[in-house]
Design a protein around this motif. Structure first.
Motif, PDB file in Angstrom:
ATOM      1  N   THR A  34      -6.318  -7.026   8.822  1.00 51.13           N
ATOM      2  CA  THR A  34      -6.324  -6.451   7.481  1.00 51.13           C
ATOM      3  C   THR A  34      -5.169  -5.473   7.326  1.00 51.13           C
ATOM      4  OG1 THR A  34      -8.719  -6.646   7.478  1.00 51.13           O
ATOM      5  CG2 THR A  34      -7.746  -5.292   5.749  1.00 51.13           C
ATOM      6  N   LEU A  35      -4.355  -5.730   6.296  1.00 52.78           N
ATOM      7  CA  LEU A  35      -3.190  -4.889   6.033  1.00 52.78           C
ATOM      8  C   LEU A  35      -3.444  -4.083   4.762  1.00 52.78           C
ATOM      9  CD1 LEU A  35      -0.131  -4.087   6.281  1.00 52.78           C
ATOM     10  CD2 LEU A  35       0.373  -6.144   4.966  1.00 52.78           C
ATOM     11  N   GLY A  37      -1.538  -1.806   2.270  1.00 54.94           N
ATOM     12  CA  GLY A  37      -0.174  -1.411   1.951  1.00 54.94           C
ATOM     13  C   GLY A  37      -0.106  -0.565   0.704  1.00 54.94           C
ATOM     14  N   ARG A  42       4.656  -5.469  -1.723  1.00 49.71           N
ATOM     15  CA  ARG A  42       3.787  -6.643  -1.705  1.00 49.71           C
ATOM     16  C   ARG A  42       4.570  -7.952  -1.527  1.00 49.71           C
ATOM     17  NH1 ARG A  42      -1.044  -7.399  -4.424  1.00 49.71           N
ATOM     18  NH2 ARG A  42      -0.769  -5.550  -5.691  1.00 49.71           N
ATOM     19  N   TYR A  45       5.966  -8.410   2.004  1.00 55.30           N
ATOM     20  CA  TYR A  45       4.941  -8.831   2.962  1.00 55.30           C
ATOM     21  C   TYR A  45       4.516 -10.261   2.710  1.00 55.30           C
ATOM     22  CZ  TYR A  45       4.764  -4.321   5.176  1.00 55.30           C
ATOM     23  OH  TYR A  45       5.108  -3.214   5.892  1.00 55.30           O
ATOM     24  N   ILE A  49       4.458 -12.274   6.166  1.00 53.94           N
ATOM     25  CA  ILE A  49       3.185 -12.655   6.783  1.00 53.94           C
ATOM     26  C   ILE A  49       3.177 -14.119   7.273  1.00 53.94           C
ATOM     27  CG2 ILE A  49       0.739 -13.073   6.222  1.00 53.94           C
ATOM     28  CD1 ILE A  49       0.893 -10.292   4.765  1.00 53.94           C
ATOM     29  N   VAL A  66      -4.460 -13.032   7.421  1.00 54.82           N
ATOM     30  CA  VAL A  66      -4.106 -11.666   7.047  1.00 54.82           C
ATOM     31  C   VAL A  66      -4.734 -11.356   5.696  1.00 54.82           C
ATOM     32  CG1 VAL A  66      -2.250 -10.020   6.686  1.00 54.82           C
ATOM     33  CG2 VAL A  66      -1.969 -11.838   8.350  1.00 54.82           C
ATOM     34  N   GLU A  68      -4.960  -8.832   2.636  1.00 57.15           N
ATOM     35  CA  GLU A  68      -4.023  -7.837   2.125  1.00 57.15           C
ATOM     36  C   GLU A  68      -4.631  -7.033   0.986  1.00 57.15           C
ATOM     37  OE1 GLU A  68      -0.025  -9.808   1.414  1.00 57.15           O
ATOM     38  OE2 GLU A  68      -1.362 -11.496   1.817  1.00 57.15           O
ATOM     39  N   SER A  69      -4.331  -5.761   0.996  1.00 58.61           N
ATOM     40  CA  SER A  69      -4.731  -4.889  -0.109  1.00 58.61           C
ATOM     41  C   SER A  69      -3.556  -3.980  -0.418  1.00 58.61           C
ATOM     42  CB  SER A  69      -5.945  -4.061   0.307  1.00 58.61           C
ATOM     43  OG  SER A  69      -6.048  -2.898  -0.494  1.00 58.61           O
ATOM     44  N   TYR A  70      -3.230  -3.854  -1.694  1.00 60.70           N
ATOM     45  CA  TYR A  70      -2.123  -2.984  -2.076  1.00 60.70           C
ATOM     46  C   TYR A  70      -2.550  -2.056  -3.190  1.00 60.70           C
ATOM     47  CZ  TYR A  70       0.516  -6.508   0.422  1.00 60.70           C
ATOM     48  OH  TYR A  70       0.957  -7.372   1.390  1.00 60.70           O
TER      49      TYR A  70
ATOM     50  N   ILE B 215      -9.272  -6.063  -1.481  1.00 62.99           N
ATOM     51  CA  ILE B 215      -8.695  -6.935  -0.463  1.00 62.99           C
ATOM     52  C   ILE B 215      -8.647  -8.352  -1.023  1.00 62.99           C
ATOM     53  CG2 ILE B 215      -8.835  -7.682   1.935  1.00 62.99           C
ATOM     54  CD1 ILE B 215     -10.854  -5.232   2.245  1.00 62.99           C
ATOM     55  N   GLU B 216      -7.432  -8.891  -1.147  1.00 65.37           N
ATOM     56  CA  GLU B 216      -7.248 -10.191  -1.794  1.00 65.37           C
ATOM     57  C   GLU B 216      -7.972 -11.277  -1.008  1.00 65.37           C
ATOM     58  OE1 GLU B 216      -2.978 -10.399  -2.106  1.00 65.37           O
ATOM     59  OE2 GLU B 216      -2.995  -8.413  -3.014  1.00 65.37           O
TER      60      GLU B 216
END
Lengths: 362, 268
Positions: A34-35, A37, A42, A45, A49, A66, A68-70, B215-216
């Motif tokens: 889990t990233l 950021g 975005r 990455y 990734i 992965v 991802e949350s930004y 979280i996507e």
């Protein structure tokens, strides 16, 4: 009624299937990373990734998913501190990682063994203006002129906003803002500047999008943001102030969470991967200044007389249309004596900018 | 009070105001979303609908909104019954507290949940709540809590206990009494409350955005996707998902009107 029951059953199945993350369907024992950021990198990455996933598959035969949350750097850092169990954090400013160190989540020596001190990308604070620059904004001093409408994010939530304000303050302190000299130069200039700010958005990306939607005359933003906008077909222009701050964006493994999640190995490999030539070129192609010497040389950023090993070709090619010019006076956070000094002086409860913002908002 | 005759200039002015108000607030944005969604033809629409993170976001939104609706339907029904049929210390206070989700900012509710269940929070749950799906369920349940109670309660209040007592007298169990005597009376109000609950739960953004970590492909909901897509310069994606959410609202609106006409007919 029977029909309704069927529909409910279908909805129930749908509900169950929803509880697995998207990509987790057909991979044998994949590992999930889990990233968390900050808002702006975005797209970079998004390029890096898949490269890492291929690299990890080649190295270990294991698939890595992965997640991802930004969001705004400060908000992201607070979420991780509050229990968002991300393995890797990529934030805008070092204090947002320091918060995690203070919370006991990131080990204190997180940047000590790293040749780049945990900094994965650089950028510069620049001024975005309308295509033909109708207000003739060329440098910091022009922002203080009457009737100029400025867009910049809110330093309370956005790490990038703090870079912007420090860029302005440093330029004034170093004598690059004509008309603002002497003891009160910084305070006077920041007061004039803050008075012209039209919108304080929540994060750097939102702020720049506000400007892109036609609001304001100038946006204080980052070189990577304006290059990203140009790559996405934007038509606004930008100018480099004669004196501006070098933005440095840190990345860290969140020790407590990787140990909980059993992801230390893949998290550390991912962070290290960010300094490979391919990842650094991927960042550079999205507008971030790379930090490794051989990739810097490929983008014309090598120091004079520096001897650099040639970067090998890889999966990511150099985009020659992106140029990173030098500015007359580039300074770093060390100009302010480091982040803790800068934070206390400008953004603490009694900080200079906190007081100015409070005065303006009445 | 003076009656306004339908043809007076005042009436015309009021009609114009109402239509203008509706036009600016509902119709113009809807037209804007529709035209923006179709602006680049069908290709981006298909791409958006095939995007796994969009599909996942809709799954999450639907599944958790259904979950929140189920919880609030059952607990709301019990709460409404308790509030009308039982007298106990603190009843009035509880009755007033039911409206808290109406007046509380969802963002603050989200933060409160982090304080409660987050790392080093007051309560250490056995499984992850915040920044995971249970947190979103909790947020959606919280914001949609009052609707069933507030729809069912007034109907229950109009029912006299005599019919129930009569049922008991002829030997009906509590459950049979509830099913055969009470439920038919409150059925429409309950359904109306359920529809409102679902509408509120599926549209929630503020509390969810604070508590989910966005979280996507995992905790991202449809509304969070719209927000992210705008930040990604993916305007068409944002508009298309918005349009789908609008369609869901329209369906809910139609359902509500059907139910309301049933209420009216019953009332006559």
């Amino acid at each position: 009624m029977k029909h309704l029951k069927l529909t409910l059953a279908a909805a129930g199945l749908l509900a169950l299937s929803a509880f697995a993350p998207v990509a987790a369907q057909d991979a044998p024992e994949p590992i999930t990373l889990t990233l968390a950021g900050y808002a702006v990198p975005r797209e970079a990455y998004g390029d890096i990734i898949p490269l890492f996933q291929r690299y990890w598959l080649d190295q270990t035969g294991q698939q890595v998913i992965v997640l991802e949350s930004y969001q705004a750097s400060g908000a992201q850092s607070r979420a991780v501190a509050g229990g968002f169990a991300a393995d890797v954090v990529a934030l805008s400013i070092e204090p947002d990682i320091t918060r995690l160190v203070d919370a006991g989540l990131v080990s204190e020596d997180w940047k000590d063994d790293n040749p780049y001190s945990g900094i994965v990308t650089q950028s510069l604070v620049v001024l975005a203006v309308r295509a033909d620059n109708p207000k003739n904004i060329l440098d910091w001093a022009d922002l203080a002129a009457e009737g100029v409408e400025i867009i910049t994010p809110d330093p309370a939530t956005s790490g990038g906003a703090q870079w912007n304000i420090l860029g302005a303050a440093g330029a004034a302190e170093r004598g690059f803002v004509p008309g603002y000299e002497g003891e009160t130069a910084v305070a006077d200039f920041l007061t004039a500047l803050a008075g012209n700010v039209l919108v304080f958005d929540r994060d750097g990306r939102e702020s720049y999008l506000t400007f892109e939607r036609g609001i304001g005359d100038v946006a204080i933003t980052y070189e990577n943001e304006v290059i990203g906008a140009a790559l996405a077909g934007g038509t606004d222009a930008y100018v480099y102030p004669a004196s501006t701050i070098l933005i440095e964006n840190p990345v860290a493994v969140v020790d407590t969470y990787v140990d909980q999640n059993g992801t230390r190995e893949v998290a550390e490999a991912f962070v290290e991967f960010l300094w490979t030539a391919d990842a650094q070129r991927a960042f550079a192609n999205r507008g971030f200044r790379p930090v490794t010497p051989e990739v810097r040389a490929q983008y014309g950023l090598a120091e004079e007389g520096e001897e650099i090993a040639e970067a090998g070709a890889g999966a990511v090619e150099v985009n020659a249309s992106i140029v990173y010019p030098a500015v007359e006076d580039e300074f770093t956070i060390e100009h302010f004596g480091g982040w803790s000094e800068a934070r206390a002086t400008y953004f603490g409860d009694e900080g200079l900018f906190t007081r100015i913002a409070a005065e303006i908002q009445g | 009070m003076r009656e306004i005759s339908p043809r007076s200039p005042w009436a015309i002015l009021l009609i114009v105001i109402v239509l203008g108000y509706a036009g600016i607030l509902f119709i113009a944005p809807l037209i804007g979303i529709i035209s923006a969604a179709f602006a680049d033809g069908l290709e981006p629409i298909i791409a958006t609908l095939n995007d796994p993170s969009v599909q996942h976001a809709f799954y999450i939104s639907f599944a958790l909104a259904i979950g929140a609706t189920a919880i609030n339907a059952v607990l709301g029904l019990i709460a409404a019954w308790v509030l009308t049929r039982q007298r106990f210390r603190g009843r009035r206070l509880f009755d007033a507290l039911v409206d808290i989700p109406f007046v509380f900012s969802p963002v603050i509710a989200g933060y409160a949940m982090i304080v409660l269940f987050g790392r080093e929070g007051w309560i250490t749950p056995p499984f992850a709540i915040v920044f995971a799906l249970p947190g979103i369920l909790l947020a959606k349940t919280f914001v949609s809590l009052p609707y069933v109670i507030r729809e069912v309660q007034p109907v229950l209040e109009t029912l006299t206990p005599e019919a129930e007592d009569a049922a008991y007298t002829i030997g009906a169990t509590r459950w049979t009494t509830f099913r055969k005597v009470v439920l038919p009376e409150i059925w429409t109000a309950l359904l109306y409350g359920i529809v409102l609950t679902f509408a509120r739960a599926i549209g929630e953004f503020g509390a969810v955005s604070v508590i989910s970590g966005n979280i996507e492909g995992y905790t991202e909901t449809a509304t969070s996707f719209v927000f992210r897509a705008l930040n990604d310069r993916n305007a068409s994606g944002a508009y298309i998902v918005s349009l789908l959410l609008c369609l869901i609202s329209v369906i809910i609106l139609v359902l509500m009107n059907v139910l309301r006409s049933r209420v009216v007919r019953k009332g006559v």
